[in-house]
Structures are given as C-alpha cells and as structure tokens.
Motif scaffolding. Structure first.
Motif, short mmCIF file in Angstrom:
data_model
loop_
_atom_site.label_atom_id
_atom_site.label_comp_id
_atom_site.label_asym_id
_atom_site.label_seq_id
_atom_site.Cartn_x
_atom_site.Cartn_y
_atom_site.Cartn_z
N ALA A 18 0.83 -1.20 0.00
CA ALA A 18 0.00 0.00 0.00
C ALA A 18 0.87 1.26 0.00
O ALA A 18 0.59 2.22 -0.73
N TYR A 19 1.92 1.24 0.82
CA TYR A 19 2.83 2.39 0.83
C TYR A 19 3.54 2.54 -0.51
O TYR A 19 3.72 3.66 -1.01
N ALA A 20 3.97 1.44 -1.11
CA ALA A 20 4.67 1.51 -2.40
C ALA A 20 3.76 2.04 -3.49
O ALA A 20 4.17 2.88 -4.31
N ILE A 21 2.53 1.57 -3.52
CA ILE A 21 1.58 2.05 -4.53
C ILE A 21 1.26 3.52 -4.31
O ILE A 21 1.21 4.31 -5.25
N GLY A 22 1.06 3.91 -3.05
CA GLY A 22 0.80 5.32 -2.75
C GLY A 22 1.96 6.20 -3.16
O GLY A 22 1.76 7.27 -3.74
N PHE A 23 3.17 5.78 -2.86
CA PHE A 23 4.35 6.54 -3.26
C PHE A 23 4.44 6.65 -4.78
O PHE A 23 4.73 7.72 -5.31
N ALA A 24 4.19 5.55 -5.49
CA ALA A 24 4.26 5.56 -6.95
C ALA A 24 3.21 6.51 -7.54
O ALA A 24 3.50 7.23 -8.50
N VAL A 25 2.02 6.52 -6.98
CA VAL A 25 0.95 7.39 -7.49
C VAL A 25 1.32 8.86 -7.27
O VAL A 25 1.20 9.68 -8.19
N VAL A 26 1.79 9.20 -6.07
CA VAL A 26 2.15 10.59 -5.78
C VAL A 26 3.33 11.02 -6.65
O VAL A 26 3.33 12.13 -7.21
N ALA A 27 4.34 10.17 -6.79
CA ALA A 27 5.49 10.50 -7.63
C ALA A 27 5.05 10.68 -9.09
O ALA A 27 5.52 11.59 -9.77
N GLY A 28 4.15 9.84 -9.56
CA GLY A 28 3.65 9.97 -10.93
C GLY A 28 2.90 11.27 -11.14
O GLY A 28 3.05 11.93 -12.18
N LEU A 29 2.09 11.67 -10.16
CA LEU A 29 1.36 12.93 -10.27
C LEU A 29 2.31 14.13 -10.26
O LEU A 29 2.10 15.10 -11.00
N TRP A 67 4.85 18.36 -13.43
CA TRP A 67 6.08 19.04 -13.84
C TRP A 67 6.21 19.02 -15.38
O TRP A 67 6.54 20.05 -15.98
N ALA A 68 5.94 17.89 -16.00
CA ALA A 68 6.03 17.80 -17.46
C ALA A 68 5.00 18.69 -18.13
O ALA A 68 5.30 19.36 -19.14
N ASP A 69 3.80 18.76 -17.59
CA ASP A 69 2.76 19.62 -18.16
C ASP A 69 3.13 21.09 -17.99
O ASP A 69 2.91 21.90 -18.89
N TRP A 70 3.71 21.45 -16.84
CA TRP A 70 4.14 22.82 -16.60
C TRP A 70 5.20 23.24 -17.63
O TRP A 70 5.15 24.33 -18.19
N ARG A 71 6.15 22.34 -17.90
CA ARG A 71 7.18 22.64 -18.91
C ARG A 71 6.57 22.81 -20.30
O ARG A 71 6.94 23.73 -21.03
#
Length: 50
Positions: A12-23, A28-32
């Motif tokens: 659960a922690y790994a999936i949560g971290f992956a989701v937050v990092a992806g967002l 950041w990519a959209d801002w650029r």
C-alpha cells in the motif's frame, strides 16, 4: 510486529508513493509544456525605444 499484514502494508505504501510520484512528474512535465507553448505565443520581444 505486524505479522501477516506486513506485505499488504508495504504494498500500500509503495503504490501510494508511486501514485504521488507519478502525479508530481506529470504536473512538472505539463508545466514545462505549457511554459514552452506560452513562450511560443509571446513571440520575439521588442527592445524599448530609447
């Protein structure tokens, strides 16, 4: 300690971290991309008349 639930908790922690990092990366990519598009719309800058 947590017994049989440790795998679920870590997953659960790994999936949560992956989701937050992806967002964060997506934002950041959209801002650029939006910054580049805005600069393209602004066109060349003119020097002030002196």
């Amino acid at each position: 300690m947590t017994g049989p639930h440790l795998g679920f908790i870590l997953a659960a922690y790994a999936i949560g971290f992956a989701v937050v990092a992806g967002l964060i990366l997506w934002t950041w990519a959209d801002w650029r991309a939006q910054s580049r598009a805005l600069k393209a719309l602004e066109g060349p800058r003119r020097r002030p008349a002196s």
